[in-house]
Design an enzyme around this catalytic site. Structure first.
Site, mmCIF file in Angstrom:
data_model
loop_
_atom_site.group_PDB
_atom_site.id
_atom_site.type_symbol
_atom_site.label_atom_id
_atom_site.label_comp_id
_atom_site.label_asym_id
_atom_site.label_seq_id
_atom_site.Cartn_x
_atom_site.Cartn_y
_atom_site.Cartn_z
ATOM 1 C CB SER A 1 -0.989 -0.002 1.166
ATOM 2 O OG SER A 1 -0.352 0.260 2.385
ATOM 3 C CG ASN A 2 3.612 2.697 3.006
ATOM 4 O OD1 ASN A 2 3.442 3.890 3.252
ATOM 5 N ND2 ASN A 2 3.397 1.731 3.902
ATOM 6 N NE ARG B 1 15.678 -11.443 2.352
ATOM 7 C CZ ARG B 1 16.130 -12.636 2.720
ATOM 8 N NH1 ARG B 1 15.386 -13.437 3.468
ATOM 9 N NH2 ARG B 1 17.334 -13.057 2.353
ATOM 10 C CG HIS C 1 10.028 1.373 11.747
ATOM 11 N ND1 HIS C 1 10.217 0.011 11.645
ATOM 12 C CD2 HIS C 1 9.793 1.634 13.050
ATOM 13 C CE1 HIS C 1 10.102 -0.528 12.847
ATOM 14 N NE2 HIS C 1 9.855 0.428 13.719
ATOM 15 C CG ASP D 1 13.762 -0.527 12.140
ATOM 16 O OD1 ASP D 1 13.623 -0.467 10.907
ATOM 17 O OD2 ASP D 1 13.292 -1.456 12.828
HETATM 18 C C1 GAR Z 1 3.849 -0.782 6.679
HETATM 19 O O1 GAR Z 1 3.113 -0.543 7.849
HETATM 20 C C2 GAR Z 1 5.307 -0.439 6.896
HETATM 21 O O2 GAR Z 1 5.509 0.674 7.711
HETATM 22 C C3 GAR Z 1 5.807 -1.691 7.558
HETATM 23 O O3 GAR Z 1 5.185 -2.743 6.868
HETATM 24 C C4 GAR Z 1 3.916 -2.290 6.384
HETATM 25 C C5 GAR Z 1 3.847 -2.567 4.914
HETATM 26 O O4 GAR Z 1 2.587 -2.272 4.403
HETATM 27 N N1 GAR Z 1 7.233 -1.785 7.515
HETATM 28 C C6 GAR Z 1 7.964 -2.305 8.485
HETATM 29 O O5 GAR Z 1 7.505 -2.794 9.489
HETATM 30 C C7 GAR Z 1 9.459 -2.258 8.227
HETATM 31 N N2 GAR Z 1 10.191 -2.516 9.426
HETATM 32 P P1 GAR Z 1 2.370 -2.050 2.866
HETATM 33 O O6 GAR Z 1 2.955 -3.288 2.159
HETATM 34 O O7 GAR Z 1 0.891 -1.983 2.700
HETATM 35 O O8 GAR Z 1 3.076 -0.790 2.468
#
Ligand code: GAR
Length: 202
Positions: free
Chosen positions: A14-15, A92, A110, A146
């Site tokens: 989604s991002n 990863r 994050h 992070d």
């Molecule tokens: C998001 O909430 C992102 O911040 C998180 O995974 C999700 C991915 O959602 N990332 C982490 O936790 C990285 N450490 P998305 O695939 O819908 O963008």
């Protein structure tokens, strides 16, 4: 000239979708040129293909070692002419070699207000800690997980009846705009990494 950006994903993306949408604006300083997933079934690949963006999987399971997989990812990023790499739910941990190759040019989102709540289960961590604000962070990627210099953050209130699920939803809803803003800052040269810090043009 728009900066050429590749996005690495592991799941629904989604991002990634938010960055693709933002990059459609004529004055947005970045163009999304490739989407790469480390899993063949990452849902975001279909979203990207529907948008006409080259999208493919380089599954880590097909490689004998983490380093071999990263070498394949790097080759694909170079073939796409990527100048900036955005990690968007890319689950990863990367080697220092890979991180060094993209230093100052690789961003991650994050789901917490770093430096609080690194790693996984950030919403559970926030509830456990009892914080009344939570949120998301976009940062440059450095060798420590992070830990890289922060480019943008958005905070939300934690409600008394929030669960990890409701928090995750509300944080995700601010992640999208935060990532688009952070990428615009870096692609336009208004934010850059120098000496382990983010320098903002004033
Ligand atoms: C998001 O909430 C992102 O911040 C998180 O995974 C999700 C991915 O959602 N990332 C982490 O936790 C990285 N450490 P998305 O695939 O819908 O963008």
């Amino acid at each position: 000239m728009k900066k050429r950006v590749a996005i690495l994903i592991s799941g629904r993306g989604s991002n990634m979708g938010a960055l693709v949408a933002a990059a459609k604006a004529p004055d947005y300083p970045a163009a999304i040129v490739a989407i790469i997933a480390n899993k063949a079934d990452a849902g975001g690949l279909d979203t990207a293909r529907n948008e006409g963006i080259p999208a493919f999987a380089i599954p880590h399971r097909d490689y004998a070692s983490k380093r071999d997989h990263e070498i394949a990812i790097s080759a694909a990023l170079k073939a796409a002419g990527a100048e900036i790499v955005c990690l968007a739910g890319y689950m990863r941990i990367m080697s220092p070699e890979f991180v060094g190759e993209w230093e100052g040019r690789m961003l991650n989102i994050h789901p917490s207000l770093l430096p609080l709540f690194k790693g996984l289960h950030t919403h559970e961590q926030a509830l456990e800690a009892g914080v009344r604000v939570h949120g998301c962070t976009v940062h440059f990627v450095t060798a420590g997980m992070d830990e890289g210099p922060i480019i943008a953050q958005t905070a939300i209130r934690v409600d008394v009846d929030d669960t990890a699920e409701t928090l995750a939803q509300r944080v995700l809803s601010v992640e999208h705009a935060t990532y688009a803003e952070a990428l615009a800052l870096v692609a336009s040269g208004k934010a850059r990494m120098q000496g382990g810090r983010t320098i903002f043009a004033t």
